[in-house]
Write a protein that holds these residues in place. Structure first.
Motif, PDB file in Angstrom:
ATOM      1  N   GLN A  29       0.839  -1.202   0.000  1.00 38.63           N
ATOM      2  CA  GLN A  29       0.000   0.000   0.000  1.00 38.63           C
ATOM      3  C   GLN A  29       0.875   1.254   0.000  1.00 38.63           C
ATOM      4  OE1 GLN A  29      -2.866   0.132   3.148  1.00 38.63           O
ATOM      5  NE2 GLN A  29      -3.921   1.926   2.292  1.00 38.63           N
ATOM      6  N   LEU A  36       1.553   6.788  -6.734  1.00 38.38           N
ATOM      7  CA  LEU A  36       0.454   7.729  -6.975  1.00 38.38           C
ATOM      8  C   LEU A  36       0.947   9.168  -6.812  1.00 38.38           C
ATOM      9  CD1 LEU A  36      -2.593   7.609  -7.488  1.00 38.38           C
ATOM     10  CD2 LEU A  36      -2.931   7.468  -5.027  1.00 38.38           C
ATOM     11  N   ASN A 153      -6.172  -0.619  -4.382  1.00 40.80           N
ATOM     12  CA  ASN A 153      -6.550  -0.073  -5.683  1.00 40.80           C
ATOM     13  C   ASN A 153      -5.607   1.070  -6.070  1.00 40.80           C
ATOM     14  OD1 ASN A 153      -7.375   2.169  -4.226  1.00 40.80           O
ATOM     15  ND2 ASN A 153      -9.553   1.630  -4.292  1.00 40.80           N
ATOM     16  N   PHE A 155      -6.160   4.072  -6.091  1.00 36.79           N
ATOM     17  CA  PHE A 155      -6.308   5.254  -5.243  1.00 36.79           C
ATOM     18  C   PHE A 155      -5.386   5.121  -4.018  1.00 36.79           C
ATOM     19  CE2 PHE A 155     -10.263   4.843  -7.518  1.00 36.79           C
ATOM     20  CZ  PHE A 155     -10.665   6.132  -7.807  1.00 36.79           C
ATOM     21  N   GLY A 156      -4.709   3.985  -3.955  1.00 33.37           N
ATOM     22  CA  GLY A 156      -3.859   3.721  -2.800  1.00 33.37           C
ATOM     23  C   GLY A 156      -4.644   3.202  -1.608  1.00 33.37           C
ATOM     24  N   GLN A 157      -5.856   2.760  -1.889  1.00 33.78           N
ATOM     25  CA  GLN A 157      -6.761   2.378  -0.805  1.00 33.78           C
ATOM     26  C   GLN A 157      -6.838   0.853  -0.708  1.00 33.78           C
ATOM     27  OE1 GLN A 157     -10.680   3.840  -1.690  1.00 33.78           O
ATOM     28  NE2 GLN A 157     -11.191   4.116   0.456  1.00 33.78           N
ATOM     29  N   ALA A 158      -6.682   0.336   0.503  1.00 36.96           N
ATOM     30  CA  ALA A 158      -6.799  -1.108   0.696  1.00 36.96           C
ATOM     31  C   ALA A 158      -8.273  -1.478   0.766  1.00 36.96           C
ATOM     32  CB  ALA A 158      -6.093  -1.521   1.984  1.00 36.96           C
ATOM     33  N   PHE A 159      -8.605  -2.588   0.185  1.00 37.95           N
ATOM     34  CA  PHE A 159      -9.999  -3.045   0.258  1.00 37.95           C
ATOM     35  C   PHE A 159     -10.021  -4.562   0.254  1.00 37.95           C
ATOM     36  CE2 PHE A 159     -10.789  -4.697  -4.005  1.00 37.95           C
ATOM     37  CZ  PHE A 159      -9.736  -4.152  -4.727  1.00 37.95           C
ATOM     38  N   ALA A 160     -11.147  -5.105   0.710  1.00 41.52           N
ATOM     39  CA  ALA A 160     -11.357  -6.545   0.670  1.00 41.52           C
ATOM     40  C   ALA A 160     -12.700  -6.802   0.008  1.00 41.52           C
ATOM     41  CB  ALA A 160     -11.344  -7.120   2.083  1.00 41.52           C
ATOM     42  N   GLN A 408     -12.489   3.431 -12.199  1.00 40.77           N
ATOM     43  CA  GLN A 408     -12.999   3.340 -10.833  1.00 40.77           C
ATOM     44  C   GLN A 408     -12.074   2.522  -9.927  1.00 40.77           C
ATOM     45  OE1 GLN A 408     -15.368   5.033  -9.540  1.00 40.77           O
ATOM     46  NE2 GLN A 408     -16.362   5.870 -11.365  1.00 40.77           N
ATOM     47  N   PHE A 409     -11.085   1.876 -10.539  1.00 46.05           N
ATOM     48  CA  PHE A 409     -10.120   1.118  -9.742  1.00 46.05           C
ATOM     49  C   PHE A 409      -8.743   1.776  -9.774  1.00 46.05           C
ATOM     50  CE2 PHE A 409     -13.352  -2.060  -9.995  1.00 46.05           C
ATOM     51  CZ  PHE A 409     -13.126  -2.921  -8.940  1.00 46.05           C
TER      52      PHE A 409
END
Ligand code: FAD
Lengths: 424, 495
Positions: A29, A36, A153, A155-160, A408-409
């Motif tokens: 991340q 980014l 993603n 945007f540098g954002q972690a997601f599950a 969007q990703f």
């Protein structure tokens, strides 16, 4: 803490992309946040075994996930396994084998096709490319076994997304979207897959001397029978003769695989031979180890390994159109081919490289394959892959929708820009 | 349950909208009278009701596209609807929305035996697909209990399962392609009759997208040859733990039965009283294990399970000796919901999935909660894949019982997530589990899902108020630059 500066240290000359090696999700991340902030693009890679797939990349950096490796959870009784994306597939497969389980989607290894030593690469790579093996019609592709994902993603954002149970419809099925997305949407940091009991034994029925049309009809009939055929491939003589497992039998060969308990296989074989008797011709039975070897050769397209200067195409189509599609292409181009998936997958190796074959193959898909036929250039020179579209192009609203999803990703196109399509 | 507030401006333009919609869908295809709208005010989750502004029943894809393009231009919300059997309120209308019902798109368009698939319009029922190919010995594998009524389009939208999906997969594993109309009226084809499609796996995300991404106007479904034989075992256990350990032993042995269903005492009693399936009444848990395939294989599997069953401490075992007997075993299970429904004026069906090993612990906790809330619960369980269906019995006419049942249900689903499971295994999130999504997902997880929604429907016109506890704000998401998962809009208003 490892900051962006630490990663910069690896940067060589401007021409050589800096390599960012990450060892856990938070480092990944962090590295992405750095990309980014600097507006730098990155190739997402682990063992790099699948690099020849898709378009070659030119990026500012390389995000190396090889060290993001290891099985994190394996619960054979729940039929699930979680691992970091850089985990070697060979480790996953041997771990599963100890519990008499396997990856039902039979991931292919194209290394030999690409002129390299066999290397199954990593789990992340396998899911990102998303191709299934000979069991595709009965057991599905990686997408069908990809249950959950953690990632970062653009945007540098972690997601599950998804989960760690085999049955789940909570929220959008993002693992499916990531399967086959070639690392263009997100950097995966942990994945969960469904694992299945491995069939205790395997047997293959070979039918000799059928022409393409007869063979595809026969495979269709076999797959329409209750015999649970888990592999159906046809090799015209030119290909059959080159496969180690088939070398003893001259002429065209059609192969039907049966898996399960030995007694069940016996009963199904009897059923099949009775049902298919009207096709005439000889049949033979491959024993366990030769049989297993054959289907690895089919999955890995070993028949076309060797002459690495020759282009190789993979065509996905409805089975009923396969013979016409092969014929149409072979009328204009010289080469060899074989069918997997009961005809729905057509592999073609062309005699010599040129740019013209692209147009001919794609045109044949449209004319002879039907609306859903599409062709992927699996093996070609890097310059050919760079200048053309090795993956089947999208048109109209689908292309527009695809670009909106990418945005969007990964709106800055940080991840694998151009790997899938030049503009993506 | 709060829904997005209706826009009075839109509601007041009803007559205008009805007139315009009639230009695209002639005659009876546009419904606007209160009496007729009442039929559409809820789906299978009957606790929530709301008549829509209007209902449109298009007769072909072109009409769907025209209606959606119009709604898009007018900023009108759209709620897609198949047969209205959703148990999560996915097809619940909004006061300022148009319901687009797919019931008139009810033809099987093509049966393609050579490629083993059926092309059907979305309103064709699940069972009708199997019926269309039965004469040639084929069937469509996913078999939700609602299969005589639910539509294949609804199945795609919910990614529905059935008792046989342990072996044969859910809807998403059995659909090869769809045609779908996007909110702007454009028509896309995802997949087809080939096994894979170029580009991103959009078919994979449309399955289970609950009507939020587009309106499915055609489905290409895979069909399978019927197995030669089927045989079922009916196994009774003195404890739920013993039944759970038997399920584990079967899977550990490397067997994947075609179906593996469990019922607890209350469900067994109710089913037996209702259909007289011949279930034993002195057991705490009953397991139906079904195998299919050639005779020799079934025989071998049945004998393996017979041996395992003895070791798991089962007190009762019957093996079906005829097709009639096998169907009888299933009759009780298939009638379990209505059977439980006879015990109480209302019941509330839950749908969480858990890791199977947690079953005894979860059932124990559910029975404690049952005491706390003073509401009985019967458990029906897709044991093979860990999908629980606790049925909470309540009486909506008694004061706060509905509220209690909902809180009890929320506790059960939260418990499922706590033990490593998920909120829903097959019924979907809809409105029902919408506000629990944050139990399972972090804000950044939901944001990524909403971003996907924005790629399809940036104005949030398709089925708003479902799945997500906050409305999507695509413009803000687009601009948002988040660091380390921290949200810039922690205070987004709820409905
Ligand atoms: C008695 C009973 C038993 C059930 N058993 C099961 C079971 O065993 N397994 C299971 O999985 N489910 C089961 N269900 C739930 C339900 O039947 C399924 O979810 C079914 O797939 C819903 O189909 P439908 O046509 O009724 O869809 P609807 O209820 O009309 O709609 C469901 C959702 O899909 C959307 N939708 C519908 N059609 C379309 C379309 N063409 N395009 C886009 N979106 C669309 C709607 O907007 C809504 O969000 C059961 C329900 C009942 C009442």
């Amino acid at each position: 803490m490892r900051g962006r500066c630490a990663f910069r240290i690896c940067r060589g000359s401007e021409a050589v992309p800096a390599t960012l090696r990450v060892t856990d999700a938070s480092e990944a991340q962090h590295a992405i946040a750095g990309l980014l902030a600097d507006g730098r693009t990155a190739e997402i890679v682990a063992r790099a075994t699948r690099r020849p797939y898709g378009r070659p990349l030119q990026t500012d950096a390389i995000l190396d996930l090889r060290a993001l490796s290891g099985i994190t959870v394996y619960e054979p009784g729940e039929l699930v396994l979680s691992a970091q994306p850089g985990t070697p597939l060979s480790l996953i497969q041997s771990t599963l084998a100890e519990q008499r389980q396997h990856l039902a989607f039979e991931p292919p290894d194209f290394s030999r096709l690409w002129g390299a030593a066999p290397d199954r690469g990593t789990l992340g790579g396998c899911l990102s490319v998303g191709l299934g093996g000979p069991r595709r019609p009965s057991a599905g592709a990686p997408r069908d076994h990809f249950l959950g994902v953690k990632g970062v993603n653009g945007f540098g954002q972690a997601f599950a997304a998804g989960g760690r149970v085999v049955k789940n419809v909570t929220g959008f099925d993002l693992p499916k979207l990531l399967a086959g997305s070639l690392g263009t949407l997100a950097v995966m940091t942990e994945v969960t897959i469904k694992v299945m009991p491995a069939p205790p034994s395997t047997s293959t029925l070979l039918l000799h001397g059928l022409d393409d049309a007869q063979a595809v009809a026969l495979m269709g009939e076999a797959l329409s029978s209750p015999a649970a055929v888990s592999g159906a491939a046809h090799f015209p003589a030119a290909v059959a003769n080159t496969l180690p497992a088939l070398r003893s039998a001259p002429g065209a060969v059609t192969a039907l695989r049966l898996e399960g308990l030995p007694r069940s296989i016996g009963a199904r074989l009897e059923h099949l031979t009775r049902r298919l008797a009207h096709y005439g011709g000889d049949c033979t039975l491959l024993d366990e180890s030769v049989s297993r070897g054959l289907w690895v050769e089919v999955a890995d397209v070993v028949a076309f390994a060797g002459a690495s200067e020759r282009p190789v195409w993979r065509l996905s189509t409805r089975a009923s159109a396969a013979v016409g599609l092969a014929r149409t292409i072979m009328q204009s181009l010289e080469g060899r081919y074989f069918f997997d998936w009961g005809g729905a997958l057509l592999w073609i190796e062309l005699a010599a490289d040129s740019l013209a074959h692209q147009g001919i193959v794609r045109e044949a898909c449209i004319r002879a394959g039907g609306p859903d036929a599409h062709a992927t250039l699996i093996r070609a020179d890097e310059h050919v892959r760079a200048r053309t579209a090795p993956l089947p192009p999208l048109a109209g609203s689908l292309a527009a929708l695809t670009e909106r999803i990418k945005a969007q990703f990964d709106p800055q196109r940080l991840f694998n820009p151009g790997r899938m399509y030049a503009e993506l | 349950m709060r829904m997005p507030a209706a826009d009075p401006g839109l509601v007041s333009r009803r007559a205008e909208f009805l007139g315009a919609l009639r230009r695209f869908v002639p005659g009876e295809g546009v419904i606007g009278t209160p009496e007729e709208l009442a039929a559409y005010e809820c789906d299978g989750l009957t606790a929530y009701r709301q008549p829509p502004l209007a209902v449109v029943l298009p007769a072909d894809t072109a009409q769907v596209a025209a209606v959606l393009a119009y709604c898009h231009a007018q900023g009108l919300k759209v709620v897609p609807r198949g047969s209205g059997t959703s148990l999560s309120g996915g097809a619940l209308p909004l006061a300022d929305a148009i319901v687009v019902g797919l019931g008139k798109l009810n033809r099987v368009l093509e049966i393609d035996y050579a490629n083993r698939c059926v092309v059907a319009q979305p309103g064709v029922t699940n069972l009708a697909i199997t019926q269309a190919v039965a004469e040639r010995g084929f069937y469509y594998a996913p078999d939700p209990s609602s299969q005589i009524a639910c539509s294949i389009g609804g199945n795609v939208a919910e990614n529905s399962g059935g008792v046989h999906c342990l072996k044969y997969g859910m809807t998403t594993n059995n659909v090869l392609g769809v045609e779908m109309v996007l909110i702007d009226g454009s028509i896309v084809r995802l997949g087809g009759r080939a096994y894979d499609a170029p580009g991103y796996d959009l078919l994979g995300i449309v399955n289970g997208s609950e009507g939020l991404l587009g309106v499915v106007t055609e489905v290409t479904a895979r069909i399978l040859p019927r197995p030669e034989h089927q045989q079922a075992l009916l196994i009774g256990f003195p404890t739920v733990e013993a039944a759970g350990s038997c399920v584990a032993a079967i899977i550990d042995h490397g067997l994947i039965p075609a179906g593996m269903e469990m019922m607890d005492r209350l469900a067994i009693q109710a089913a037996e009283a209702f259909v007289h399936a011949g279930y034993p009444l002195d057991v705490e848990a009953l397991l139906i294990v079904e195998f299919d395939g050639p005779r020799a294989e079934i025989d071998e599997h049945v004998s393996i399970v017979e041996a395992l069953v003895a070791r798991c401490g089962a007190g009762y075992l019957r093996i079906s000796s005829s097709e009639r007997e096998r169907l009888q075993f299933w009759a009780g299970r298939k009638a379990a919901f209505p059977a439980v429904g006879r015990l109480s004026p209302d019941y509330y069906c839950m749908d969480g999935t858990i890791p199977r090993r947690c079953l005894p612990q979860v059932l124990r906790r559910i029975s404690e909660l049952s005491q706390t809330y003073g509401l009985a619960v019967a458990n029906v369980f897709h044991a093979g894949d860990g999908n629980l269906h606790p049925l909470i019995l309540y009486d909506a006419s008694l004061g706060d019982q509905l509220d209690k049942a909902e809180r009890f249900g929320a506790d059960i689903l939260t418990l499922c997530v706590e033990v490593g499971g998920v909120l829903t295994g097959e019924h979907g999130v809809g409105v029902e589990k919408r506000d629990l999504m944050e139990v399972q997902f972090q804000p950044s997880d939901l944001q990524q899902q909403q971003r996907l929604k924005c790629a399809f429907d940036p104005d949030g016109l398709l089925n708003p108020g479902k799945v997500f506890p906050h409305l999507c704000r695509c413009a803000e998401l687009g601009r948002m630059h988040v660091h380390a998962g921290a949200l810039r809009f922690p205070d987004l208003p709820r409905f």
